[in-house]
Write a protein that holds these residues in place. Structure first.
Motif, mmCIF file in Angstrom:
data_model
loop_
_atom_site.group_PDB
_atom_site.id
_atom_site.type_symbol
_atom_site.label_atom_id
_atom_site.label_comp_id
_atom_site.label_asym_id
_atom_site.label_seq_id
_atom_site.Cartn_x
_atom_site.Cartn_y
_atom_site.Cartn_z
ATOM 1 N N HIS A 19 -1.357 -2.499 -1.180
ATOM 2 C CA HIS A 19 -0.544 -2.023 -0.060
ATOM 3 C C HIS A 19 -0.066 -0.609 -0.361
ATOM 4 C CE1 HIS A 19 2.167 -2.427 3.392
ATOM 5 N NE2 HIS A 19 3.068 -1.827 2.650
ATOM 6 N N ASP A 27 2.713 1.292 0.521
ATOM 7 C CA ASP A 27 4.111 1.643 0.251
ATOM 8 C C ASP A 27 4.981 0.410 0.470
ATOM 9 O OD1 ASP A 27 6.741 2.534 0.289
ATOM 10 O OD2 ASP A 27 6.320 4.353 1.399
ATOM 11 N N LEU A 28 5.514 -0.148 -0.613
ATOM 12 C CA LEU A 28 6.321 -1.371 -0.510
ATOM 13 C C LEU A 28 7.764 -1.033 -0.154
ATOM 14 C CD1 LEU A 28 5.108 -3.803 -3.312
ATOM 15 C CD2 LEU A 28 5.063 -4.165 -0.844
ATOM 16 N N GLU A 84 5.566 -4.455 5.411
ATOM 17 C CA GLU A 84 5.945 -4.825 4.054
ATOM 18 C C GLU A 84 6.524 -6.236 4.018
ATOM 19 O OE1 GLU A 84 4.911 -1.061 4.443
ATOM 20 O OE2 GLU A 84 6.770 -1.688 5.407
ATOM 21 N N ARG A 85 7.285 -6.593 5.052
ATOM 22 C CA ARG A 85 7.844 -7.942 5.103
ATOM 23 C C ARG A 85 6.732 -8.979 5.156
ATOM 24 N NH1 ARG A 85 11.889 -10.049 3.018
ATOM 25 N NH2 ARG A 85 10.256 -11.435 2.265
ATOM 26 N N VAL A 145 3.622 -8.627 4.019
ATOM 27 C CA VAL A 145 2.925 -8.651 2.727
ATOM 28 C C VAL A 145 3.722 -9.451 1.703
ATOM 29 C CG1 VAL A 145 2.244 -7.211 0.771
ATOM 30 C CG2 VAL A 145 1.620 -6.536 3.089
ATOM 31 N N VAL A 146 5.019 -9.212 1.655
ATOM 32 C CA VAL A 146 5.869 -9.945 0.718
ATOM 33 C C VAL A 146 5.852 -11.441 1.036
ATOM 34 C CG1 VAL A 146 8.265 -10.302 -0.016
ATOM 35 C CG2 VAL A 146 7.341 -7.987 0.153
ATOM 36 N N THR A 152 0.569 -1.177 -5.530
ATOM 37 C CA THR A 152 0.999 -0.250 -4.485
ATOM 38 C C THR A 152 1.089 1.170 -5.040
ATOM 39 O OG1 THR A 152 2.741 0.220 -2.851
ATOM 40 C CG2 THR A 152 3.444 -0.642 -4.984
ATOM 41 N N HIS A 208 6.817 2.305 -4.817
ATOM 42 C CA HIS A 208 7.766 1.182 -4.841
ATOM 43 C C HIS A 208 9.087 1.696 -5.389
ATOM 44 C CE1 HIS A 208 9.299 -2.781 -6.642
ATOM 45 N NE2 HIS A 208 9.396 -2.873 -5.326
ATOM 46 N N CYS A 231 13.609 -1.440 -1.032
ATOM 47 C CA CYS A 231 12.525 -2.419 -0.973
ATOM 48 C C CYS A 231 13.118 -3.798 -0.729
ATOM 49 C CB CYS A 231 11.727 -2.410 -2.272
ATOM 50 S SG CYS A 231 12.712 -2.905 -3.713
ATOM 51 N N THR A 241 10.678 -8.201 -4.517
ATOM 52 C CA THR A 241 9.790 -7.357 -5.330
ATOM 53 C C THR A 241 10.497 -6.799 -6.567
ATOM 54 O OG1 THR A 241 10.301 -5.313 -4.104
ATOM 55 C CG2 THR A 241 8.505 -6.704 -3.262
ATOM 56 N N GLN A 299 -3.207 -2.301 6.297
ATOM 57 C CA GLN A 299 -2.923 -0.947 6.790
ATOM 58 C C GLN A 299 -4.078 0.035 6.609
ATOM 59 O OE1 GLN A 299 0.944 0.355 5.228
ATOM 60 N NE2 GLN A 299 1.870 -0.369 7.105
#
Length: 407
Positions: free
Chosen positions: A8, A10-11, A17-18, A20-21, A38, A41, A46, A50, A103
């Motif tokens: 990814h 940019d975490l 991002e939500r 992916v987490v 990533t 981070h 964040c 993570t 992305q």
């Protein structure tokens, strides 16, 4: 057990991002080994999962620039993701079975260097539709990147999208890709909201009269159309201000990164707009509220104002509905699949007049907030649970592994 690597760009704390987490947490709880890679981070900006030990994150390539004098951001995003992919394949030492990419698809050919691995690409929205092309040079530049995006997306073993709306856009945007993507709706981990369910605005340090409070919760970006919330609220004050002036309040809260020029500029623009409309004393601006603050705001709000047009999915309306708060949203994109107009909220036109009219029904009681809130909560439990999301994603991962065994 399947070893899944996530790649990814940019975490941060956005909707992508939500997801992916959540996907990483879902697979981890299913007994799989997950590791996130990533290019950026920031532990201070964040999601807590993570940094608190739940998920293992490796950040590489952050020394690469994000842009060249404010331009070529897409190109540098591609370069950064390719660098992360090469690190994963050549230097990480991780023997992964599946790579979850989202992305930026440009890194997929490099992940193919690990021939046995399966590639899953989550398309939040085609990248080429997220930018304008005002000059001939920009059109040429984007033509190259657009062609690359389509070619590399085609190389994924499986493509997922976040809504049927995005699926239709995907098919129109990538006509050469014959196979249709599957829809995997983002979800909510209800426990994260339930643990804060008893908090009031006072408990989280906010001195706001919640009798008639409206809430907008979105990143401070121009594409989120936050001016619509301000202009609609201003019209509402004009219409019902004499009866409810002391109770009316608007909260504009959302993700804010002081490193991002647009966040800084647009925040100032919104404050100036509120001041020019004469409502600045009735508006509270909150930058990157913590989860506990966000939950308290959503529970206390008369309703959520969701202003983006043609939003790809939109997780915030689902969060609001789970907490029993109806949603007023633009009648387009993902909200058409999450909000049932007249039952869990109101879908309406993208104009201040239409939004103000919908808001007035909650002020006057014409729209029954409690009944809508109950229906909204039940809809989220039935359709957007973390358990349902986990089962669907695990089924997809196992399917990819079955395909590999058959070869």
């Amino acid at each position: 057990m399947v070893v899944v690597a996530f790649v990814h760009p940019d975490l941060g704390i956005g909707g992508a991002e939500r997801l992916v987490v959540d996907a990483a947490l879902a697979l981890r709880r299913k007994g799989h080994q997950v590791h996130l890679f990533t290019a950026h981070h920031d532990p201070t900006h964040c999601f807590p999962e993570t940094t608190d030990g739940q998920l293992e994150v490796t950040c590489v390539g952050d020394w690469l620039p994000r842009s060249t004098c404010g331009s070529l951001m897409a190109l540098w995003a591609y370069v950064r993701m390719v660098y992360v992919a090469l690190y994963l394949v050549l230097a990480s030492g991780l023997a992964f079975d599946v790579v979850f990419v989202d992305q930026v698809s440009a890194c997929i050919p490099f992940l193919r260097l690990r021939r046995q691995a399966k590639i899953l690409f989550y398309c939040h929205f085609p990248d080429q539709l997220l930018t304008q092309r005002r000059t001939v040079l920009k059109k040429l530049y984007r033509y190259i990147l657009d062609t690359l995006e389509e070619c590399t997306t085609r190389q994924a073993d499986c493509v997922l999208v976040n809504s049927h709306f995005t699926a239709s856009v995907y098919r129109d945007t990538f006509p050469s890709i014959g196979s249709a993507p599957s829809v995997l709706y983002p979800s909510l981990d209800f426990d994260k909201f339930d643990k804060y369910s008893s908090l009031t605005l006072h408990d989280v340090g906010l001195d706001i009269d919640s009798t008639c409070m409206f809430l907008s919760l979105n990143r401070f970006e121009r594409k989120k159309n936050l001016n619509l919330a301000l202009e609609s609220f201003s019209l509402l004050v004009e219409k019902v201000g004499k009866q409810h002036d002391s109770a009316l309040h608007l909260v504009l809260a959302g993700g804010y990164d002081h490193h991002l020029q647009e966040n800084v500029e647009h925040y100032c623009e919104l404050v100036n707009t509120a001041r020019s409309l004469g409502i600045v004393d009735m508006v509270t601006f909150l930058k990157s509220p913590e989860d506990r603050v966000k939950v308290a705001l959503l529970r206390a709000a008369k309703c959520l104002l969701y202003t983006p047009d043609k939003e790809h999915f939109g997780i915030v309306p689902v969060e609001a509905m789970y907490l029993g708060t109806p949603v007023i949203a633009v009648n387009s994109g993902g909200p058409r699949e999450t909000v049932v107009s007249g039952e869990t909220g109101i879908l309406t036109h993208q104009t201040p007049e239409a939004f103000a009219e919908a808001m007035e029904t909650f002020v006057t009681g014409k729209s029954d907030r409690e009944a809508m809130g109950t229906a909204a909560h039940n809809r989220v439990i039935s359709n957007f649970s973390f358990i349902k999301f986990s089962e669907h994603l695990n089924y997809i991962i196992q399917g990819l592994m079955d395909e590999r065994k058959q070869k």
